[in-house]
Enzyme design. Structure first.
Site, short mmCIF file in Angstrom:
data_model
loop_
_atom_site.label_atom_id
_atom_site.label_comp_id
_atom_site.label_asym_id
_atom_site.label_seq_id
_atom_site.Cartn_x
_atom_site.Cartn_y
_atom_site.Cartn_z
N ASP A 33 0.88 -1.17 0.00
CA ASP A 33 0.00 0.00 0.00
C ASP A 33 0.92 1.22 0.00
O ASP A 33 2.13 1.11 0.22
CB ASP A 33 -0.88 -0.01 1.27
CG ASP A 33 -1.81 1.19 1.34
OD1 ASP A 33 -2.35 1.61 0.30
OD2 ASP A 33 -1.98 1.75 2.45
N SER A 34 0.32 2.39 -0.20
CA SER A 34 1.09 3.62 -0.09
C SER A 34 1.62 3.81 1.33
O SER A 34 2.59 4.52 1.55
CB SER A 34 0.21 4.81 -0.46
OG SER A 34 -0.91 4.85 0.42
N TYR A 77 -0.83 8.52 -2.10
CA TYR A 77 -1.00 8.29 -3.53
C TYR A 77 -2.22 9.04 -4.08
O TYR A 77 -2.25 9.42 -5.24
CB TYR A 77 -1.23 6.80 -3.82
CG TYR A 77 -0.01 5.92 -3.83
CD1 TYR A 77 1.26 6.38 -3.47
CD2 TYR A 77 -0.13 4.59 -4.22
CE1 TYR A 77 2.35 5.53 -3.49
CE2 TYR A 77 0.97 3.74 -4.26
CZ TYR A 77 2.20 4.20 -3.89
OH TYR A 77 3.29 3.36 -3.92
N GLY A 78 -3.22 9.18 -3.23
CA GLY A 78 -4.51 9.71 -3.68
C GLY A 78 -4.46 11.13 -4.22
O GLY A 78 -5.39 11.58 -4.88
N CYS A 112 -4.51 -1.41 -1.97
CA CYS A 112 -4.72 0.02 -2.14
C CYS A 112 -5.67 0.23 -3.31
O CYS A 112 -5.36 -0.18 -4.44
CB CYS A 112 -3.35 0.66 -2.43
SG CYS A 112 -3.43 2.43 -2.77
N ASN A 113 -6.80 0.81 -3.02
CA ASN A 113 -7.80 1.06 -4.07
C ASN A 113 -7.27 2.06 -5.09
O ASN A 113 -7.55 1.96 -6.28
CB ASN A 113 -9.08 1.62 -3.44
CG ASN A 113 -9.73 0.67 -2.46
OD1 ASN A 113 -10.61 -0.08 -2.82
ND2 ASN A 113 -9.28 0.67 -1.21
N THR A 114 -6.51 3.03 -4.59
CA THR A 114 -5.99 4.10 -5.46
C THR A 114 -5.01 3.52 -6.48
O THR A 114 -5.10 3.80 -7.68
CB THR A 114 -5.29 5.16 -4.60
OG1 THR A 114 -6.18 5.57 -3.56
CG2 THR A 114 -4.88 6.36 -5.42
N CYS A 128 -11.05 3.22 0.67
CA CYS A 128 -9.60 3.44 0.82
C CYS A 128 -9.21 2.66 2.06
O CYS A 128 -9.87 2.76 3.10
CB CYS A 128 -9.33 4.94 1.03
SG CYS A 128 -7.65 5.29 1.60
N THR A 129 -8.16 1.88 1.95
CA THR A 129 -7.82 0.99 3.07
C THR A 129 -7.44 1.77 4.34
O THR A 129 -7.60 1.27 5.44
CB THR A 129 -6.69 0.01 2.67
OG1 THR A 129 -5.63 0.75 2.02
CG2 THR A 129 -7.20 -1.06 1.73
N HIS A 130 -6.99 3.01 4.17
CA HIS A 130 -6.67 3.84 5.34
C HIS A 130 -7.91 4.18 6.18
O HIS A 130 -7.79 4.58 7.33
CB HIS A 130 -6.02 5.16 4.91
CG HIS A 130 -4.57 5.06 4.58
ND1 HIS A 130 -4.11 4.58 3.39
CD2 HIS A 130 -3.46 5.41 5.30
CE1 HIS A 130 -2.77 4.64 3.37
NE2 HIS A 130 -2.36 5.15 4.52
N1 DGL Z 1 -4.76 3.29 1.07
C1 DGL Z 1 -4.94 3.75 -0.25
C2 DGL Z 1 -6.29 3.30 -0.85
O1 DGL Z 1 -6.81 2.27 -0.51
C3 DGL Z 1 -4.63 5.18 -0.60
C4 DGL Z 1 -4.10 6.14 0.35
C5 DGL Z 1 -3.28 7.25 -0.26
O2 DGL Z 1 -3.84 8.27 -0.70
O3 DGL Z 1 -2.07 7.08 -0.31
O4 DGL Z 1 -6.80 3.94 -1.73
#
Ligand code: DGL
Length: 260
Positions: free
Chosen positions: A7-8, A39-40, A70-72, A182-184
């Protein structure tokens, strides 16, 4: 059997957390791209460069499967790209279909929360168009939640104030489900619940992703112990302070695991 999860940052730990429960006996390599998070708020082109580096790292470490937790990042690469690697690559997308299937029948709406890249991405728009037959789904970008998570400010007054402000134009009482796209965002289930009320439901892609991983793997050695994980921060093995932070993240994930 080594499985790479990346993930990021610390968001994908929610996938690792579940994978360790569902795949006892497996060994994991977790890669948090802390040098480039979030990443987003980057461009898909930049993200593709980061992903290329991470895939190279995982292959070098002999990962036998790679999970893009990571969805992004998933939204920035094509299916063809993923299948060009010599090992299975599993991506993640916001669990909109699960939310519609489970909770779409009532009069309460569904809110998909994700990063700007995911929300603006074609993939999500196609997904919503495909599954949202009754026009129940709304979208929201919540980039700063990623930053709060990375600073360990889970359930903090600052994160709550940000979320309340971001939701100002939304009728929170009208929503029955929040899709954690988003996993966060898994770290903030209690904060979401304080704002939307105790009856709010959540869906995320974690369980579906680990089930898919399980289907693709050969049989794992029998074990009752949750699998171990080597943690890397942008390619460098985590030090004591980072391991301590990861342990705090895992404890937070434990504490919200039952909230669905
Ligand atoms: N955890 C990431 C997701 O699932 C993105 C977080 C980020 O912006 O880095 O999209």
């Amino acid at each position: 059997m080594k499985i790479g999860i990346f993930d990021s940052g610390i968001g994908g730990l929610s996938v690792l957390h579940r994978a360790r429960k569902m795949l006892p006996g497996a060994q994991f390599i977790y890669y948090a791209d802390e040098k480039h998070v979030p990443y987003g708020e980057r461009t898909p082109e930049e993200i593709r460069v980061f992903i290329g580096e991470i895939f190279g790292f995982m292959i070098e470490k002999n990962a036998e499967a790679i999970v893009i937790a990571c969805n992004t990042a998933t939204s920035a690469v094509t299916r063809e790209y993923r299948s060009s690697f010599p090992v299975p690559v599993i991506g993640m997308e916001p669990a909109v279909k699960k939310a519609v299937d489970l909770y779409g029948g009532g009069d309460k709406r569904i809110l998909v929360a994700a990063t700007p890249i995911t929300i603006k991405g074609e993939k999500l728009h196609e997904l919503v168009e495909r599954v949202d037959k009754h026009n129940m789904v709304d979208l929201i970008e919540l980039p700063s939640l990623v930053r709060f998570a990375e600073r360990g400010m889970f359930d903090s007054p600052e994160a709550e104030a940000y979320l309340r402000d971001a939701l100002r134009g939304y009728d929170t009482a009208g929503y029955g489900t929040v899709v954690l796209g988003c996993t966060h965002f898994n770290y903030f289930k209690r904060t979401f619940r304080r704002i939307f009320g105790g009856g709010i439901r959540f869906t995320d892609g974690n369980e579906g992703t680990v089930k898919q991983l399980k289907r693709l793997l050969p049989r794992l050695p029998a074990s009752d112990e949750p699998g171990g994980a080597e943690i890397y921060f942008s390619g460098v093995r985590a030090g004591a302070e980072q391991e301590e932070f990861i342990a705090r993240c895992m404890a937070q994930l434990d504490s919200v695991f039952e909230i669905e």
